[in-house]
Design an enzyme around this catalytic site. Structure first.
Site, PDB file in Angstrom:
ATOM      1  CE  LYS A  35      -5.396 -16.342 -12.571  1.00  0.00           C
ATOM      2  NZ  LYS A  35      -5.826 -14.952 -12.795  1.00  0.00           N
ATOM      3  NE  ARG A 152       1.951  -1.921   1.591  1.00  0.00           N
ATOM      4  CZ  ARG A 152       2.531  -1.880   2.792  1.00  0.00           C
ATOM      5  NH1 ARG A 152       3.672  -1.269   2.945  1.00  0.00           N
ATOM      6  NH2 ARG A 152       1.975  -2.465   3.831  1.00  0.00           N
ATOM      7  CG  ASN A 207      -1.263   3.661  -6.741  1.00  0.00           C
ATOM      8  OD1 ASN A 207      -1.023   3.529  -5.539  1.00  0.00           O
ATOM      9  ND2 ASN A 207      -1.785   2.697  -7.461  1.00  0.00           N
ATOM     10  CB  CYS A 260      -0.199  -0.201  -9.028  1.00  0.00           C
ATOM     11  SG  CYS A 260      -1.494  -1.375  -8.681  1.00  0.00           S
TER      12      CYS A 260
HETATM   13  C1  UDX Z   1       1.303  -0.160  -5.111  1.00  0.00           C
HETATM   14  C2  UDX Z   1       0.650   0.726  -4.039  1.00  0.00           C
HETATM   15  O1  UDX Z   1       1.542   0.869  -2.942  1.00  0.00           O
HETATM   16  C3  UDX Z   1      -0.678   0.150  -3.604  1.00  0.00           C
HETATM   17  O2  UDX Z   1      -1.303   1.006  -2.663  1.00  0.00           O
HETATM   18  C4  UDX Z   1      -1.509   0.045  -4.875  1.00  0.00           C
HETATM   19  O3  UDX Z   1      -2.814  -0.179  -4.694  1.00  0.00           O
HETATM   20  C5  UDX Z   1      -0.853  -0.932  -5.835  1.00  0.00           C
HETATM   21  O4  UDX Z   1       0.408  -0.380  -6.176  1.00  0.00           O
HETATM   22  P1  UDX Z   1       2.766  -2.343  -5.157  1.00  0.00           P
HETATM   23  O5  UDX Z   1       2.895  -2.089  -6.619  1.00  0.00           O
HETATM   24  O6  UDX Z   1       2.423  -3.709  -4.709  1.00  0.00           O
HETATM   25  O7  UDX Z   1       1.667  -1.386  -4.502  1.00  0.00           O
HETATM   26  O8  UDX Z   1       4.171  -2.000  -4.467  1.00  0.00           O
HETATM   27  P2  UDX Z   1       4.876  -0.872  -3.608  1.00  0.00           P
HETATM   28  O9  UDX Z   1       5.354  -1.505  -2.365  1.00  0.00           O
HETATM   29  O10 UDX Z   1       4.071   0.339  -3.483  1.00  0.00           O
HETATM   30  O11 UDX Z   1       6.160  -0.610  -4.514  1.00  0.00           O
HETATM   31  C6  UDX Z   1       6.060  -0.222  -5.880  1.00  0.00           C
HETATM   32  C7  UDX Z   1       7.417  -0.047  -6.479  1.00  0.00           C
HETATM   33  O12 UDX Z   1       8.111   1.054  -5.922  1.00  0.00           O
HETATM   34  C8  UDX Z   1       8.367  -1.238  -6.304  1.00  0.00           C
HETATM   35  O13 UDX Z   1       9.039  -1.468  -7.529  1.00  0.00           O
HETATM   36  C9  UDX Z   1       9.320  -0.796  -5.221  1.00  0.00           C
HETATM   37  O14 UDX Z   1      10.574  -1.426  -5.334  1.00  0.00           O
HETATM   38  C10 UDX Z   1       9.410   0.681  -5.490  1.00  0.00           C
HETATM   39  N1  UDX Z   1       9.770   1.482  -4.305  1.00  0.00           N
HETATM   40  C11 UDX Z   1       8.907   1.562  -3.255  1.00  0.00           C
HETATM   41  C12 UDX Z   1      10.960   2.179  -4.282  1.00  0.00           C
HETATM   42  O15 UDX Z   1      11.758   2.125  -5.224  1.00  0.00           O
HETATM   43  N2  UDX Z   1      11.255   2.959  -3.189  1.00  0.00           N
HETATM   44  C13 UDX Z   1      10.403   3.067  -2.133  1.00  0.00           C
HETATM   45  O16 UDX Z   1      10.735   3.800  -1.179  1.00  0.00           O
HETATM   46  C14 UDX Z   1       9.203   2.336  -2.162  1.00  0.00           C
END
Ligand code: UDX
Length: 433
Positions: A35, A152, A207, A260
């Site tokens: 990496k 995110r 979260n 997360c």
């Molecule tokens: C998340 C948090 O948002 C971020 O602040 C944290 O530090 C890391 O975890 P991430 O996992 O990258 O970020 O994605 P996010 O966009 O929050 O979506 C997480 C999951 O929820 C995805 O699988 C997404 O498809 C789902 N989701 C999100 C939904 O099903 N509906 C929604 O309305 C929003």
């Protein structure tokens, strides 16, 4: 400042790179030699918008470098970030082995006035333990600071540069906290200064609250299917209430995944339990997330009947668009369930291709959305990549054996599809399930 970041996963790499972009000198350290070699050549290990450009730019102007040897660099650093993984153990508790190893390694080589920043998501109380651990080996002046990440995937660099807030937790003197706050000053955002425990709690609480919104709206979507309400309008109506807000996470779908939400929700249930507080709501959030995936599979089986002998096209594998991350992606559960029923699966994802075979060996991989649909008896949409809303449905219709679509993200336009003769199923949208 001269900064070091231990761990070049999502959190560490983005943190290091963005701090270099803000004008600091950064060394990113990881024990994965392959990496580090590829990062030195400007080739990122993950798919993330703007990552390639920023990496190349900051390497060429000498603001970021990479190394496998943390010891060599510690003496030159003002601040050392710990951004190693905290995977879930079998109970859903965060495994802190890598975090503690990094702290011990730092403590053996540090000098006065350095600040150690905990970026990894750690259970409440961990920063105090890290401080204790370092003190056992190093008796000089140092400070430990908690600084959780809220990025995110898919928009991590944008989120770093445009944060809603920066949270920094430290001890009474706050000197280290101030040093870290200065690093974020150029971002002109609210900087919340607090103690370790509060900072650590903000990360888990945020979260878990966001995951709660998703399980809540998904459960409402199942109710909509029974009552004749439309989940899209329900969410729209809810978001108009300013106390809920236009940005609330109320998109119904096949459930949350990623690195997360699944991990942090379970960890908070355990942290609460360990402190004698039963967090029943969050236990239900986890259950609702599983039920949503099962519900989607049942819907497919109910509509297609016997799956043996059927070919199913799958668009989208990653847990969300804009990333190639497959950690806890709902697609894994759904595809495995259909393979168990002896369906043939052909997948297409703009960011995930051959890597899927390491997780699910028995799928076929197509090079385009159109190719995936060749001879298919049904099409599933499991990630809402933008390109899926731009396909030519007339071409797709010609390729498929049976024109049936199961949209696990409620992203497609039912009217357009019905005009082309497709039978369209989604989640909680009246008249089209
Ligand atoms: C998340 C948090 O948002 C971020 O602040 C944290 O530090 C890391 O975890 P991430 O996992 O990258 O970020 O994605 P996010 O966009 O929050 O979506 C997480 C999951 O929820 C995805 O699988 C997404 O498809 C789902 N989701 C999100 C939904 O099903 N509906 C929604 O309305 C929003």
């Amino acid at each position: 400042m001269n900064l070091g970041v231990i761990g070049t996963g999502y959190v560490g790499l983005i943190q290091g790179l963005c701090l270099a972009e803000l004008g600091n000198y950064v060394v990113c350290v990881d024990n994965d030699e392959a990496k580090i070699k590829s990062l030195e050549l400007g080739v990122p290990p993950i798919h993330e918008p703007m990552l390639d450009e920023l990496l190349k730019k900051n390497i060429s102007c000498g603001r970021i470098k990479f190394s496998t040897d943390v010891r060599k660099h510690i003496k030159d650093l003002d601040v050392i970030f710990i951004a190693v993984g905290t995977p879930s153990d079998h109970d859903g508790r965060a495994d802190l082995t890598y975090v503690f190893n990094a702290a011990t390694e730092i403590s053996l080589h540090m000098h006065n006035d350095q600040v150690v920043v905990v970026k990894s998501t750690v259970p409440i109380g961990t920063c105090k333990l890290i401080e204790k651990r370092i003190k056992q080996k190093f008796q000089g002046n140092f400070e430990v600071v908690s600084n959780p990440e809220f990025l995110r995937e898919g928009s991590a660099i944008y989120d770093f540069m445009n944060p809603d807030r920066v949270v920094i937790g430290g001890t009474n003197e706050f000197r280290g906290v101030e040093k870290i706050a200065n690093l974020y000053k150029p971002l002109q955002t609210t900087i919340l200064l607090t103690n370790y425990e509060t900072s650590e709690t903000i990360k888990y609480a945020s979260n878990s609250y966001l995951a709660t919104q998703i399980s809540f709206i998904n459960t409402i979507s199942r109710l909509c299917e029974k009552t004749g309400a439309d989940i899209t309008k329900v969410a729209e109506g809810m978001k108009l209430d300013k106390r809920i807000g236009a940005k609330a996470q109320l998109r119904a779908g096949i459930g949350y995944g990623g690195s997360c939400f699944p991990k942090d929700v379970k960890a908070l249930v355990n942290i609460a339990n360990d402190n004698g507080v039963r967090f029943g709501i969050l236990e239900e959030v986890v259950k609702a997330n599983i039920i949503q995936r099962e519900f989607f599979v049942d819907k497919i089986k109910r509509n297609l009947g016997e799956l043996d002998g059927l070919t199913i096209a799958v668009w989208g594998l990653s847990f969300k668009p804009g990333t190639d991350d497959m950690r806890d992606a709902p697609s894994i559960y759904i595809i495995k369930s259909l393979l168990n029923e002896k369906a043939t699966i052909i997948t297409y994802d703009p960011a995930v291709s051959a890597e899927i075979l390491k997780i699910i060996p028995h799928v076929q991989i197509a090079e385009s959305p159109l190719e995936a649909c060749k001879g298919a008896d049904a099409l599933l949409v499991l990630t809402e990549w933008d390109e899926f809303s731009k396909v030519k449905w007339a071409d797709i219709a010609k390729k498929m054996r049976n024109k049936i679509i199961f949209d696990g993200r409620n992203m497609l336009d039912s009217k357009v599809l019905e005009k082309r003769g497709f039978k369209y199923h989604s989640l909680g949208r009246t008249g089209i399930q």
